[in-house]
Design a protein around this motif. Structure first.
Motif, PDB file in Angstrom:
ATOM      1  N   VAL A   1       0.835  -1.202   0.000  1.00 33.68           N
ATOM      2  CA  VAL A   1       0.000   0.000   0.000  1.00 33.68           C
ATOM      3  C   VAL A   1       0.870   1.252   0.000  1.00 33.68           C
ATOM      4  CG1 VAL A   1      -1.797   1.281   1.226  1.00 33.68           C
ATOM      5  CG2 VAL A   1      -1.835  -1.233   1.220  1.00 33.68           C
ATOM      6  N   SER A   2       1.744   1.352   0.979  1.00 33.29           N
ATOM      7  CA  SER A   2       2.644   2.497   1.100  1.00 33.29           C
ATOM      8  C   SER A   2       3.730   2.133   2.104  1.00 33.29           C
ATOM      9  CB  SER A   2       1.891   3.745   1.579  1.00 33.29           C
ATOM     10  OG  SER A   2       1.438   3.570   2.917  1.00 33.29           O
ATOM     11  N   LEU A   3       4.779   2.934   2.128  1.00 32.49           N
ATOM     12  CA  LEU A   3       5.859   2.683   3.082  1.00 32.49           C
ATOM     13  C   LEU A   3       5.360   2.862   4.515  1.00 32.49           C
ATOM     14  CD1 LEU A   3       8.858   2.044   3.535  1.00 32.49           C
ATOM     15  CD2 LEU A   3       9.307   4.508   3.418  1.00 32.49           C
ATOM     16  N   ASP A   4       4.501   3.842   4.737  1.00 30.41           N
ATOM     17  CA  ASP A   4       3.971   4.068   6.084  1.00 30.41           C
ATOM     18  C   ASP A   4       3.171   2.863   6.571  1.00 30.41           C
ATOM     19  OD1 ASP A   4       5.107   6.548   6.427  1.00 30.41           O
ATOM     20  OD2 ASP A   4       3.342   7.659   5.748  1.00 30.41           O
ATOM     21  N   GLU A   5       2.360   2.292   5.680  1.00 30.82           N
ATOM     22  CA  GLU A   5       1.582   1.114   6.084  1.00 30.82           C
ATOM     23  C   GLU A   5       2.490  -0.086   6.321  1.00 30.82           C
ATOM     24  OE1 GLU A   5      -2.014  -0.232   5.047  1.00 30.82           O
ATOM     25  OE2 GLU A   5      -3.024   1.700   5.082  1.00 30.82           O
ATOM     26  N   ALA A   6       3.520  -0.227   5.497  1.00 31.01           N
ATOM     27  CA  ALA A   6       4.467  -1.325   5.700  1.00 31.01           C
ATOM     28  C   ALA A   6       5.168  -1.172   7.051  1.00 31.01           C
ATOM     29  CB  ALA A   6       5.485  -1.348   4.567  1.00 31.01           C
ATOM     30  N   ARG A   7       5.551   0.057   7.377  1.00 34.89           N
ATOM     31  CA  ARG A   7       6.201   0.309   8.673  1.00 34.89           C
ATOM     32  C   ARG A   7       5.274  -0.062   9.827  1.00 34.89           C
ATOM     33  NH1 ARG A   7       5.008   4.155  11.750  1.00 34.89           N
ATOM     34  NH2 ARG A   7       4.171   5.465  10.069  1.00 34.89           N
ATOM     35  N   GLU A   8       4.017   0.372   9.757  1.00 36.71           N
ATOM     36  CA  GLU A   8       3.077   0.054  10.834  1.00 36.71           C
ATOM     37  C   GLU A   8       2.853  -1.448  10.947  1.00 36.71           C
ATOM     38  OE1 GLU A   8      -0.261   2.895  11.862  1.00 36.71           O
ATOM     39  OE2 GLU A   8       0.040   3.391   9.739  1.00 36.71           O
ATOM     40  N   ALA A   9       2.752  -2.124   9.807  1.00 38.33           N
ATOM     41  CA  ALA A   9       2.559  -3.575   9.838  1.00 38.33           C
ATOM     42  C   ALA A   9       3.747  -4.257  10.513  1.00 38.33           C
ATOM     43  CB  ALA A   9       2.366  -4.108   8.420  1.00 38.33           C
ATOM     44  N   MET A  10       4.951  -3.800  10.204  1.00 34.78           N
ATOM     45  CA  MET A  10       6.144  -4.362  10.848  1.00 34.78           C
ATOM     46  C   MET A  10       6.108  -4.126  12.356  1.00 34.78           C
ATOM     47  SD  MET A  10       9.154  -3.236   8.180  1.00 34.78           S
ATOM     48  CE  MET A  10       9.100  -3.672   6.442  1.00 34.78           C
ATOM     49  N   GLN A  11       5.760  -2.921  12.749  1.00 35.95           N
ATOM     50  CA  GLN A  11       5.699  -2.600  14.174  1.00 35.95           C
ATOM     51  C   GLN A  11       4.643  -3.438  14.881  1.00 35.95           C
ATOM     52  OE1 GLN A  11       5.061   1.611  13.461  1.00 35.95           O
ATOM     53  NE2 GLN A  11       7.067   2.116  14.312  1.00 35.95           N
ATOM     54  N   TRP A  12       3.507  -3.627  14.242  1.00 32.78           N
ATOM     55  CA  TRP A  12       2.445  -4.427  14.846  1.00 32.78           C
ATOM     56  C   TRP A  12       2.857  -5.892  14.972  1.00 32.78           C
ATOM     57  CZ3 TRP A  12      -3.016  -2.669  12.709  1.00 32.78           C
ATOM     58  CH2 TRP A  12      -3.213  -1.322  13.052  1.00 32.78           C
ATOM     59  N   MET A  13       3.653  -6.382  14.033  1.00 27.50           N
ATOM     60  CA  MET A  13       4.127  -7.765  14.131  1.00 27.50           C
ATOM     61  C   MET A  13       4.998  -7.960  15.367  1.00 27.50           C
ATOM     62  SD  MET A  13       4.982  -8.765  10.169  1.00 27.50           S
ATOM     63  CE  MET A  13       3.655  -8.928   8.971  1.00 27.50           C
ATOM     64  N   VAL A  14       5.838  -6.984  15.645  1.00 34.87           N
ATOM     65  CA  VAL A  14       6.663  -7.062  16.856  1.00 34.87           C
ATOM     66  C   VAL A  14       5.770  -7.033  18.094  1.00 34.87           C
ATOM     67  CG1 VAL A  14       8.474  -5.924  18.192  1.00 34.87           C
ATOM     68  CG2 VAL A  14       8.641  -6.015  15.699  1.00 34.87           C
ATOM     69  N   VAL A  15       4.714  -6.222  18.059  1.00 36.08           N
ATOM     70  CA  VAL A  15       3.754  -6.176  19.167  1.00 36.08           C
ATOM     71  C   VAL A  15       3.120  -7.552  19.366  1.00 36.08           C
ATOM     72  CG1 VAL A  15       1.528  -5.239  19.917  1.00 36.08           C
ATOM     73  CG2 VAL A  15       3.263  -3.713  18.942  1.00 36.08           C
ATOM     74  N   VAL A  16       2.740  -8.213  18.272  1.00 37.62           N
ATOM     75  CA  VAL A  16       2.138  -9.549  18.352  1.00 37.62           C
ATOM     76  C   VAL A  16       3.083 -10.525  19.052  1.00 37.62           C
ATOM     77  CG1 VAL A  16       1.450 -11.568  16.993  1.00 37.62           C
ATOM     78  CG2 VAL A  16       0.606  -9.303  16.366  1.00 37.62           C
ATOM     79  N   LEU A  17       4.333 -10.531  18.633  1.00 36.88           N
ATOM     80  CA  LEU A  17       5.295 -11.469  19.213  1.00 36.88           C
ATOM     81  C   LEU A  17       5.478 -11.223  20.709  1.00 36.88           C
ATOM     82  CD1 LEU A  17       7.990 -11.449  16.371  1.00 36.88           C
ATOM     83  CD2 LEU A  17       6.286 -13.227  16.833  1.00 36.88           C
ATOM     84  N   ARG A  18       5.596  -9.982  21.084  1.00 43.25           N
ATOM     85  CA  ARG A  18       5.807  -9.670  22.507  1.00 43.25           C
ATOM     86  C   ARG A  18       4.553  -9.981  23.329  1.00 43.25           C
ATOM     87  NH1 ARG A  18      10.692  -7.760  22.898  1.00 43.25           N
ATOM     88  NH2 ARG A  18      11.638  -6.490  21.247  1.00 43.25           N
ATOM     89  N   ASN A  19       3.379  -9.759  22.761  1.00 43.44           N
ATOM     90  CA  ASN A  19       2.141 -10.096  23.471  1.00 43.44           C
ATOM     91  C   ASN A  19       2.007 -11.598  23.674  1.00 43.44           C
ATOM     92  OD1 ASN A  19       1.324  -7.464  23.783  1.00 43.44           O
ATOM     93  ND2 ASN A  19      -0.141  -7.476  22.087  1.00 43.44           N
ATOM     94  N   ARG A  20       2.427 -12.370  22.689  1.00 42.59           N
ATOM     95  CA  ARG A  20       2.361 -13.829  22.835  1.00 42.59           C
ATOM     96  C   ARG A  20       3.286 -14.304  23.955  1.00 42.59           C
ATOM     97  NH1 ARG A  20       1.319 -17.359  17.401  1.00 42.59           N
ATOM     98  NH2 ARG A  20      -0.615 -16.309  16.789  1.00 42.59           N
ATOM     99  N   LEU A  21       4.457 -13.713  24.020  1.00 48.79           N
ATOM    100  CA  LEU A  21       5.374 -14.090  25.100  1.00 48.79           C
ATOM    101  C   LEU A  21       4.801 -13.696  26.461  1.00 48.79           C
ATOM    102  CD1 LEU A  21       8.877 -13.097  23.632  1.00 48.79           C
ATOM    103  CD2 LEU A  21       7.993 -15.409  24.015  1.00 48.79           C
ATOM    104  N   LYS A  22       4.190 -12.528  26.520  1.00 45.01           N
ATOM    105  CA  LYS A  22       3.655 -12.032  27.790  1.00 45.01           C
ATOM    106  C   LYS A  22       2.482 -12.880  28.275  1.00 45.01           C
ATOM    107  CE  LYS A  22       1.855  -7.807  29.946  1.00 45.01           C
ATOM    108  NZ  LYS A  22       1.505  -6.376  29.713  1.00 45.01           N
ATOM    109  N   LEU A  23       1.580 -13.237  27.357  1.00 48.16           N
ATOM    110  CA  LEU A  23       0.421 -14.039  27.748  1.00 48.16           C
ATOM    111  C   LEU A  23       0.803 -15.489  27.999  1.00 48.16           C
ATOM    112  CD1 LEU A  23      -2.668 -13.786  28.174  1.00 48.16           C
ATOM    113  CD2 LEU A  23      -2.948 -14.538  25.793  1.00 48.16           C
TER     114      LEU A  23
END
Length: 349
Positions: free
Chosen positions: A198-220
């Motif tokens: 879509v755009s570089l900004d959307e790609a950046r947000e998607a990457m950041q959200w993926m890191v959030v997913v990984l850390r949330n899985r570890l936390k839960l």
């Protein structure tokens, strides 16, 4: 003799052609050409046979062209290690090919095919792969040559070419967490030529959200996601079964994912690629996210816990789609599942 603007002027004139003309016509031969432009006191014409612009003095005005025939602008960007084949169409005032020279040791102009009987010469601009650790500027200028091919003076009719030289972008070592994250982010996201990009900004947000997913899985608790009870680090989670495609045997990566990573790195480091800047920005973004230089708070009130390619099947009945970002569908969990998972975690303490 009739003037150019007189009623009897036919709009044709003869061009005195030397050895510089295409096909190597004999010196002194006259050829007829049509007037196309009057500019700054010079009578210019276009010869359909020669295919290049000449002025009334009888020599061809030079142009720098890419191999596809497109004109090279006043400034280009290349990356350390690049090779740019190009052509110089036209001759100098002595009806000989001009000599192109760089003022920077990292950029060198090398002849490929130079024949003074041809209007066109072929050259290569080579950028050194070593010693370029930061942004640098080189200038390529044209010089009139003597009969032995030595430069005499700068040709002021040929504009200077400015070359922006960039260092190569490299991934961190695979054995580091940053290196692993960078490779995962590149393989899991839609790059510049992907139809889901879509755009570089959307790609950046998607990457950041993926890191959030990984850390949330570890936390839960990674065990809630079939990753195993002993998984407690990002590295172990990414390598766990059913987590990230192609990374189960990391540092060995699946062939499909590795080809994608290699493509991004190659195009980001190829200044001649038509989407070089987009690929370079994309790779730099992935590296910055992997290094935590670009981070994001969890955008979901109940937390992000999964992602899937846009419109792919849901990861399970306990997942609820939250939003689509950068060609990826991101999911949270049902409140009931989160509550039970947290209760079990508290019971084990």
């Amino acid at each position: 003799m009739k003037g150019l603007n007189s009623p009897g002027f036919t709009g044709r004139f003869n061009v005195f052609c030397g050895w510089g003309c295409a096909g190597g016509e004999a010196k002194g031969e006259e050829r007829e050409a049509s007037i196309s432009e009057l500019s700054d006191g010079y009578l210019e014409s276009r010869s359909t046979q020669w295919g290049s612009t000449i002025d009334r003095r009888g020599f061809h005005l030079t142009k720098l062209l890419r191999n596809d025939g497109s004109v090279i602008g006043a400034q280009i960007t290349l990356v350390a290690g690049d090779l740019l084949p190009f052509k110089v169409s036209g001759l100098g005032p002595d009806r000989r090919h001009l000599i192109l020279m760089s003022d920077h040791p990292a950029a060198k102009v090398m002849p490929v095919s130079v024949n003074h009987r041809d209007v066109e010469q072929r050259l290569t601009l080579k950028v050194s792969g070593c010693g370029v650790s930061c942004h640098q500027i080189a200038h390529v200028e044209a010089y009139v040559s003597d009969e032995r091919g030595h430069p005499l003076s700068r040709d002021l009719d040929t504009p200077r070419l400015t070359v922006q030289i960039l260092p190569r972008l490299e991934l961190p070592p695979a054995v580091t967490e940053t290196g692993m994250l960078a490779r995962m982010l590149i393989s899991e996201n839609a790059g510049p030529e992907n139809t889901r990009f879509v755009s570089l900004d959307e790609a950046r947000e998607a990457m950041q959200w993926m890191v959030v997913v990984l850390r949330n899985r570890l936390k839960l608790g990674a065990s809630h996601f079939a990753a195993g009870r002993d998984v407690s680090t990002l590295e172990a989670l990414i390598k766990a079964p059913n987590q990230v495609d192609g990374f189960e045997k990391y540092p060995s990566i699946g062939s499909l994912q590795q080809r994608l990573i290699d493509k991004v790195i190659k195009n980001a480091n190829d200044g001649t690629h038509r989407l070089n800047k987009q690929y370079r920005d994309y790779l730099e973004t992935a590296l910055a996210v992997a290094r935590s230089e670009l981070w994001s708070a969890d955008p979901c009130p109940t937390g992000l816990y999964a992602w899937r390619t846009n419109e792919a099947k849901s990861p399970g009945n306990n997942f609820v789609q939250f939003a689509t970002k950068g060609g990826q569908d991101f999911y949270t969990l049902t409140n009931d599942f989160i509550s039970k998972a947290q209760s079990r975690a508290e019971g084990r303490r």
